[in-house]
Design a protein around this motif. Structure first.
Motif, PDB file in Angstrom:
ATOM      1  N   LEU A  62       0.836  -1.201   0.000  1.00  0.00           N
ATOM      2  CA  LEU A  62       0.000   0.000   0.000  1.00  0.00           C
ATOM      3  C   LEU A  62       0.871   1.252   0.000  1.00  0.00           C
ATOM      4  CD1 LEU A  62      -2.766   1.461   0.321  1.00  0.00           C
ATOM      5  CD2 LEU A  62      -2.463   1.180   2.786  1.00  0.00           C
ATOM      6  N   PHE A  63       1.897   1.303   0.842  1.00  0.00           N
ATOM      7  CA  PHE A  63       2.806   2.457   0.871  1.00  0.00           C
ATOM      8  C   PHE A  63       3.457   2.672  -0.502  1.00  0.00           C
ATOM      9  CE2 PHE A  63       2.749   2.763   5.486  1.00  0.00           C
ATOM     10  CZ  PHE A  63       3.009   4.105   5.685  1.00  0.00           C
ATOM     11  N   ALA A  64       3.949   1.591  -1.099  1.00  0.00           N
ATOM     12  CA  ALA A  64       4.614   1.705  -2.404  1.00  0.00           C
ATOM     13  C   ALA A  64       3.629   2.116  -3.487  1.00  0.00           C
ATOM     14  CB  ALA A  64       5.295   0.383  -2.755  1.00  0.00           C
ATOM     15  N   ASP A  65       2.416   1.580  -3.450  1.00  0.00           N
ATOM     16  CA  ASP A  65       1.381   1.965  -4.417  1.00  0.00           C
ATOM     17  C   ASP A  65       1.070   3.452  -4.320  1.00  0.00           C
ATOM     18  OD1 ASP A  65       1.179  -0.672  -5.268  1.00  0.00           O
ATOM     19  OD2 ASP A  65      -0.680  -1.077  -4.143  1.00  0.00           O
ATOM     20  N   LYS A 118      12.648  -3.557  -3.530  1.00  0.00           N
ATOM     21  CA  LYS A 118      12.252  -4.324  -4.719  1.00  0.00           C
ATOM     22  C   LYS A 118      11.631  -3.432  -5.789  1.00  0.00           C
ATOM     23  CE  LYS A 118       9.734  -7.357  -2.517  1.00  0.00           C
ATOM     24  NZ  LYS A 118       8.796  -8.425  -2.175  1.00  0.00           N
ATOM     25  N   ARG A 119      10.820  -2.503  -5.350  1.00  0.00           N
ATOM     26  CA  ARG A 119      10.001  -1.767  -6.308  1.00  0.00           C
ATOM     27  C   ARG A 119      10.694  -0.562  -6.924  1.00  0.00           C
ATOM     28  NH1 ARG A 119       3.687  -0.617  -5.882  1.00  0.00           N
ATOM     29  NH2 ARG A 119       3.769  -2.458  -4.539  1.00  0.00           N
ATOM     30  N   LEU A 126      18.298   1.151   0.639  1.00  0.00           N
ATOM     31  CA  LEU A 126      17.494   1.828   1.651  1.00  0.00           C
ATOM     32  C   LEU A 126      17.557   1.083   2.986  1.00  0.00           C
ATOM     33  CD1 LEU A 126      15.333   4.174   1.983  1.00  0.00           C
ATOM     34  CD2 LEU A 126      13.661   2.330   1.850  1.00  0.00           C
ATOM     35  N   ALA A 127      17.779   1.828   4.036  1.00  0.00           N
ATOM     36  CA  ALA A 127      17.781   1.290   5.394  1.00  0.00           C
ATOM     37  C   ALA A 127      17.065   2.305   6.280  1.00  0.00           C
ATOM     38  CB  ALA A 127      19.206   1.054   5.867  1.00  0.00           C
ATOM     39  N   TYR A 128      16.807   1.920   7.495  1.00  0.00           N
ATOM     40  CA  TYR A 128      16.127   2.844   8.402  1.00  0.00           C
ATOM     41  C   TYR A 128      16.734   2.751   9.794  1.00  0.00           C
ATOM     42  CZ  TYR A 128      13.521  -1.192  10.192  1.00  0.00           C
ATOM     43  OH  TYR A 128      13.177  -2.392  10.745  1.00  0.00           O
TER      44      TYR A 128
END
Length: 146
Positions: A62-65, A118-119, A126-128
């Motif tokens: 959902l976040f990526a969309d 992936k997207r 990317l890391a957090y």
């Protein structure tokens, strides 16, 4: 839920422009006041799910969309814009998820990170980290100059 996630990106640019310690603290407080409920709702959904990983992956999608629908032009997000989105994710979304103090916050954050990698092509590394680590990093000085 999608509309509520879209609203998280409303002030992305003022929140990431020239971030300093005081502004970061102010913006994060405001961000959590406006969106903390949806992040808590998400982490609770992961906690309550029979398959927590699958639920977290669904929310990550959902976040990526949302990012794709808000920021893509002709089906692609420019490299520069992707860097801006990634910074926003690192500074605000991930730390705010972790600040929910949910037992499943890391599961959700990991799922979002993995989906992002992936997207989005410019997000492979990317890391957090958590809010405290970012906040304390504003005190660090390089060679005593900054």
């Amino acid at each position: 839920m999608q509309e509520r996630v879209e609203k998280m990106f409303d002030k992305m640019y003022p929140m990431t422009d020239g971030v300093k310690k005081a502004s970061y603290e102010k913006w994060m407080t405001e961000f959590r006041e406006r969106h903390g409920d949806v992040l808590l709702e998400m982490t609770e959904a992961v906690e309550e799910a029979g398959d927590q990983t699958a639920e977290a992956e669904k929310l990550a999608g959902l976040f990526a969309d949302v990012a794709e629908s808000l920021f893509s032009k002709r089906g692609k997000i420019s490299s520069r814009k992707q860097v801006d989105i990634n910074c926003f994710m690192i500074y605000y979304i991930f730390p705010a998820i972790l600040l929910t103090q949910s037992a499943c916050a890391v599961i959700l954050a990991d799922a979002i990170r993995d989906e992002w990698r992936k997207r989005f092509k410019n997000s492979r590394q990317l890391a957090y980290t958590d809010y405290d680590t970012i906040y304390k990093s504003f005190n660090d000085k390089i060679f005593g100059m900054f």
